[in-house]
Design an enzyme around this catalytic site. Sequence first.
Site, PDB file in Angstrom:
ATOM      1  N   GLU A   1      13.306  41.668  61.432  1.00 48.12           N
ATOM      2  CA  GLU A   1      14.661  42.087  61.828  1.00 48.12           C
ATOM      3  C   GLU A   1      15.719  41.546  60.874  1.00 48.12           C
ATOM      4  O   GLU A   1      16.689  42.239  60.557  1.00 48.12           O
ATOM      5  CB  GLU A   1      14.953  41.652  63.274  1.00 48.12           C
ATOM      6  CG  GLU A   1      13.974  42.236  64.300  1.00 48.12           C
ATOM      7  CD  GLU A   1      12.686  41.426  64.438  1.00 48.12           C
ATOM      8  OE1 GLU A   1      12.515  40.421  63.698  1.00 48.12           O
ATOM      9  OE2 GLU A   1      11.838  41.803  65.273  1.00 48.12           O
TER      10      GLU A   1
ATOM     11  N   ARG B   1       2.235  44.164  65.602  1.00 46.72           N
ATOM     12  CA  ARG B   1       1.566  43.165  64.775  1.00 46.72           C
ATOM     13  C   ARG B   1       0.239  42.815  65.445  1.00 46.72           C
ATOM     14  O   ARG B   1       0.200  42.134  66.468  1.00 46.72           O
ATOM     15  CB  ARG B   1       2.435  41.912  64.613  1.00 46.72           C
ATOM     16  CG  ARG B   1       3.731  42.154  63.833  1.00 46.72           C
ATOM     17  CD  ARG B   1       3.465  42.406  62.351  1.00 46.72           C
ATOM     18  NE  ARG B   1       4.699  42.609  61.589  1.00 46.72           N
ATOM     19  CZ  ARG B   1       5.243  43.796  61.346  1.00 46.72           C
ATOM     20  NH1 ARG B   1       4.674  44.912  61.790  1.00 46.72           N
ATOM     21  NH2 ARG B   1       6.358  43.889  60.644  1.00 46.72           N
TER      22      ARG B   1
ATOM     23  N   ALA C   1       8.564  60.798  55.743  1.00 40.70           N
ATOM     24  CA  ALA C   1       8.945  60.460  57.108  1.00 40.70           C
ATOM     25  C   ALA C   1       9.579  61.672  57.771  1.00 40.70           C
ATOM     26  O   ALA C   1      10.232  62.485  57.113  1.00 40.70           O
ATOM     27  CB  ALA C   1       9.916  59.285  57.108  1.00 40.70           C
TER      28      ALA C   1
ATOM     29  N   ASP D   1      10.840  47.609  56.919  1.00 39.21           N
ATOM     30  CA  ASP D   1      12.161  47.024  57.190  1.00 39.21           C
ATOM     31  C   ASP D   1      13.198  47.607  56.235  1.00 39.21           C
ATOM     32  O   ASP D   1      14.334  47.882  56.620  1.00 39.21           O
ATOM     33  CB  ASP D   1      12.133  45.503  57.008  1.00 39.21           C
ATOM     34  CG  ASP D   1      11.024  44.848  57.810  1.00 39.21           C
ATOM     35  OD1 ASP D   1      10.626  45.408  58.847  1.00 39.21           O
ATOM     36  OD2 ASP D   1      10.546  43.784  57.381  1.00 39.21           O
TER      37      ASP D   1
ATOM     38  N   ASP E   1       9.482  39.842  50.812  1.00 39.22           N
ATOM     39  CA  ASP E   1       9.803  40.686  51.954  1.00 39.22           C
ATOM     40  C   ASP E   1      11.015  41.544  51.638  1.00 39.22           C
ATOM     41  O   ASP E   1      11.257  42.549  52.266  1.00 39.22           O
ATOM     42  CB  ASP E   1      10.194  39.789  53.136  1.00 39.22           C
ATOM     43  CG  ASP E   1       9.098  39.694  54.147  1.00 39.22           C
ATOM     44  OD1 ASP E   1       7.943  39.895  53.761  1.00 39.22           O
ATOM     45  OD2 ASP E   1       9.415  39.420  55.303  1.00 39.22           O
TER      46      ASP E   1
HETATM   47  O1  KDG Z   1       8.018  43.362  58.138  1.00 41.14           O
HETATM   48  C1  KDG Z   1       7.777  42.149  57.510  1.00 41.14           C
HETATM   49  C2  KDG Z   1       7.387  41.173  58.576  1.00 41.14           C
HETATM   50  O2  KDG Z   1       6.125  41.476  59.061  1.00 41.14           O
HETATM   51  C3  KDG Z   1       7.398  39.784  58.103  1.00 41.14           C
HETATM   52  O3  KDG Z   1       8.655  39.444  57.627  1.00 41.14           O
HETATM   53  C4  KDG Z   1       6.963  38.793  59.157  1.00 41.14           C
HETATM   54  O4  KDG Z   1       8.438  39.260  60.951  1.00 41.14           O
HETATM   55  C5  KDG Z   1       7.326  39.138  60.547  1.00 41.14           C
HETATM   56  C6  KDG Z   1       6.208  39.330  61.462  1.00 41.14           C
HETATM   57  O5  KDG Z   1       6.345  38.938  62.613  1.00 41.14           O
HETATM   58  O6  KDG Z   1       5.193  39.881  61.079  1.00 41.14           O
END
Ligand code: KDG
Length: 295
Positions: A36, A164, A225, A251, A287
């Site tokens: 974020e 995730r 997209a 992101d 990132d």
């Molecule tokens: O989108 C990049 C993120 O995956 C990384 O910055 C880490 O926020 C993160 C996560 O929880 O995976």
Amino acid sequence: PTELLAIGETMAMVAPQTGDRLIDAQQFRLDAGGAESNVAAHVAALGHRAAWFSRLGDDALGHRVHAQLAARGVDVSRVLFDPAHPTGLYVKDPGQGVQYYRAGSAAAHLSAADADRVELTGVRILHVSGITAAISSEAAGFLSRIIDRARDAGVLVSFDVNHRVALWDCATAADALAALARRADLVFTGRDEAESLWGTEGAGDVRALFTDIPELVVKDGAVGATAYLNGREIFEPALVVDVVDVVGAGDAFAGGYLAALLEGASPDERLRAGHRRAALTLLTTGDSIDERVLS
Ligand code: KDG
């Protein structure tokens, strides 16, 4: 006033400088890493007033993350420093993925009471993601409450599904992430992500599952997209780049898209702005964008 407020855990990220495997690497970077806050940094880099909120540990890593985000132009004045819990950490092992050290972190202690105190006056877009629902039940409660508050205040809620797998498996995450997506005004998800979570096949299938989301963006990596809004379907192909690292590209896409939205750009222009920003990130290992690739 703040145009975009992004909320969610940012950790300290350790990454080998050279792209060597973790067991061999000699030199490392120590940067702020969080989905974020990445979005906030992109929106700020594109000339908008972007803020980020979370809890950080009141430790050296927390203060370093805070300073690094401020240096990227993000308003970090809302951040809470938590003296009782540490800043989360994650380590990138090139080619192998990432390792999280975030259980019990300061951000995992975001609470519903925190959500009641976050300043939303004047904010146009709240950007959150499914990661917050996965880090702890307290943080999931925070997320639910801040979405309610934003909706009540007429703030546009932008939600990146951001499943995730290292935090929760598909079976656990699927219903929770679908329910959160249905409470947002604008949702970003990946074609693959949706397929593994909800068994959809292709962007049209994702739309069929989420017909009531006002603005749905389904990303399909290097292909492109598709945005679904106002009864329309708009596809924009991705830019062709030599990919160095895909982490952070989602992101960057969201940041480009949301900045264009703030500018009143049309949906196809929003998609193109997302692809442009993602392409820059794909060229770097961090990132976020290494501004050197821009010169
Ligand atoms: O989108 C990049 C993120 O995956 C990384 O910055 C880490 O926020 C993160 C996560 O929880 O995976």
